[in-house]
Design an enzyme around this catalytic site. Structure first.
Site, PDB file in Angstrom:
ATOM      1  CB  SER A 182      -5.285   1.947   0.771  1.00 14.07           C
ATOM      2  OG  SER A 182      -5.071   1.327   2.026  1.00 14.07           O
ATOM      3  CG  HIS A 210      -4.627   4.326  -2.929  1.00 10.52           C
ATOM      4  ND1 HIS A 210      -4.855   3.376  -3.905  1.00 10.52           N
ATOM      5  CD2 HIS A 210      -3.968   3.691  -1.927  1.00 10.52           C
ATOM      6  CE1 HIS A 210      -4.382   2.213  -3.506  1.00 10.52           C
ATOM      7  NE2 HIS A 210      -3.835   2.381  -2.315  1.00 10.52           N
ATOM      8  CE  LYS A 241      -1.147   2.176  -4.138  1.00 12.51           C
ATOM      9  NZ  LYS A 241       0.257   2.084  -3.722  1.00 12.51           N
TER      10      LYS A 241
END
Length: 393
Positions: A182, A210, A241
């Site tokens: 990240s 991610h 996300k």
């Protein structure tokens, strides 16, 4: 008068201020968009995890509104008592199909998914072999499990192998890595780690937060990107996300998920997702399947921005993803870079110790599918001006 028992925290804050690392929270005053308003200022937003722009996608908005109209705003209970609705089960069924696994369980956050899973499946008799740059939620889960923690240098598979080979053959071992790291934006060496896990009998776990919605076909993640289906025992993904909503999930076989239903403390003791979030997440899956061109736009923008930073002479580390750090070195310089960029209308947060190493402070940028070329060029021009002003380039 009572003495403040927390007065020592004020001293710690003063130290942060002296080091020029104290930060006030930036306040978002508009939608989470590529160009938005923060602290009364119009800015190009390079700090959001909203990779695909789904926080404001019309399909997600519509499904969230429909859910509120039909089900209300909350569930009023944890999943194991009265908080499991048919829509929760449908979301998990669809996620399992998407990830090509037997079963999925949804948690309230990606942090809860990581920490809750590791702490549930391990005991003090077990061992974790963990990349040194793995996410804080993995580290906390390891500590809560009371398992022995063995850390290997970042992406050093041979070092991980030496650790495993020094352990008793019959001891339960969890080998764990981020899919996309990240802070640096590089990829975990999944194929080599999967080989190691299979050769030595380790449980293989990947935190793909991610990578969700970013890598692999239709955003299935790094397991799909590397062709590792069936070789990773535990996959953690996020709904917060690229998916644009809220939550995390764990994907694996039926035994794993059924066990987590009974032992994962965040699942057992947290109220379940509100209906609006559940239906928004299902709408996000629809978008990933029906509008794959959004992911391609994300990568086109990523390539454009990375090439611009390289041309200017910045150090973006080893990034292989839309996460592109701009390494500044010392923490104070990273914060100065961030503040100067904000003055010029670019929101890119500074990151310093303890989140990253003391000499690796940086501004972390994240490009999204909804940035225009004008947005990105404006940001590059600001980086060029500020970088020269503070002697970074």
């Amino acid at each position: 008068m009572r003495t403040d028992p927390l007065a020592y925290l004020g001293n710690e804050i003063e130290v942060l201020k002296e080091q020029k690392l104290f930060r006030k929270l930036r306040i978002l005053e508009d939608e989470q968009k590529a160009h938005t308003t923060v602290d009364h200022k119009s800015v190009v937003n390079l700090s959001s995890n909203n990779y695909l722009g789904l926080t404001t996608h019309p399909k997600l908005r519509q499904k969230a509104l429909e859910a509120i109209e039909r089900y209300g705003v909350g569930t009023g209970s944890v999943r194991t008592i009265a908080g499991t609705m048919d829509i929760h089960m449908e979301l998990e069924r669809r996620l399992a199909e998407f990830k090509k696994v037997e079963k999925v369980v949804v948690f309230q956050s990606g942090f809860a998914a990581n920490a809750g899973t590791v702490s549930a499946i391990l005991t003090k008799e077990d061992v974790v072999i963990s990349d040194e740059l793995n996410h804080a939620s993995i580290i906390d889960g390891c500590r809560l499990s009371r398992a022995t923690i063995k850390v290997f240098p970042h992406k050093d598979v041979e070092a991980a192998r030496r650790i495993v080979n020094d352990l008793p053959a019959g001891q339960r071992k969890l080998l764990i890595t981020d899919g996309v790291f990240s802070m640096d934006g590089d990829l975990g060496p999944l194929p080599a780690l999967c080989d190691l896990a299979e050769e030595t009998g380790c449980i293989m776990m990947v935190d793909d937060a991610h990578a969700s919605g970013v890598f692999g076909k239709n955003g299935r993640g790094t397991i799909d990107h590397f062709g590792m289906h069936g070789r990773v025992d535990i996959q953690v993904g996020t709904l917060s996300k690229a998916m644009g909503a809220l939550g995390g999930y764990v994907a694996g076989n039926a035994n794993l998920i059924d066990f987590l239903h009974h032992r994962a403390r965040p699942f057992l003791f947290s109220t379940s997702h509100p209906p609006s979030v559940v239906l928004a997440c299902m709408a996000a899956l629809d978008v990933l399947m029906e509008e794959p061109e959004i992911i391609e736009r994300l990568w086109e923008n990523t390539r454009f921005f990375k090439e611009g930073l390289h041309r200017l002479g910045f150090n973006p580390g080893l990034s292989e993803s839309p996460i592109t750090p701009v390494i500044a070195g010392e923490g104070a310089k990273a914060m100065l870079l961030s503040d100067k960029l904000f003055e010029r209308g670019v929101f890119a947060q500074g990151i310093a110790f303890p989140t990253v190493a003391r000499d690796k402070a940086r501004v972390r940028t994240i490009v999204t599918a909804t940035h225009t070329r004008e947005d990105l060029q404006y940001a590059l021009d600001a980086f060029a001006a500020v970088g020269r002003e503070i002697g970074l380039i």
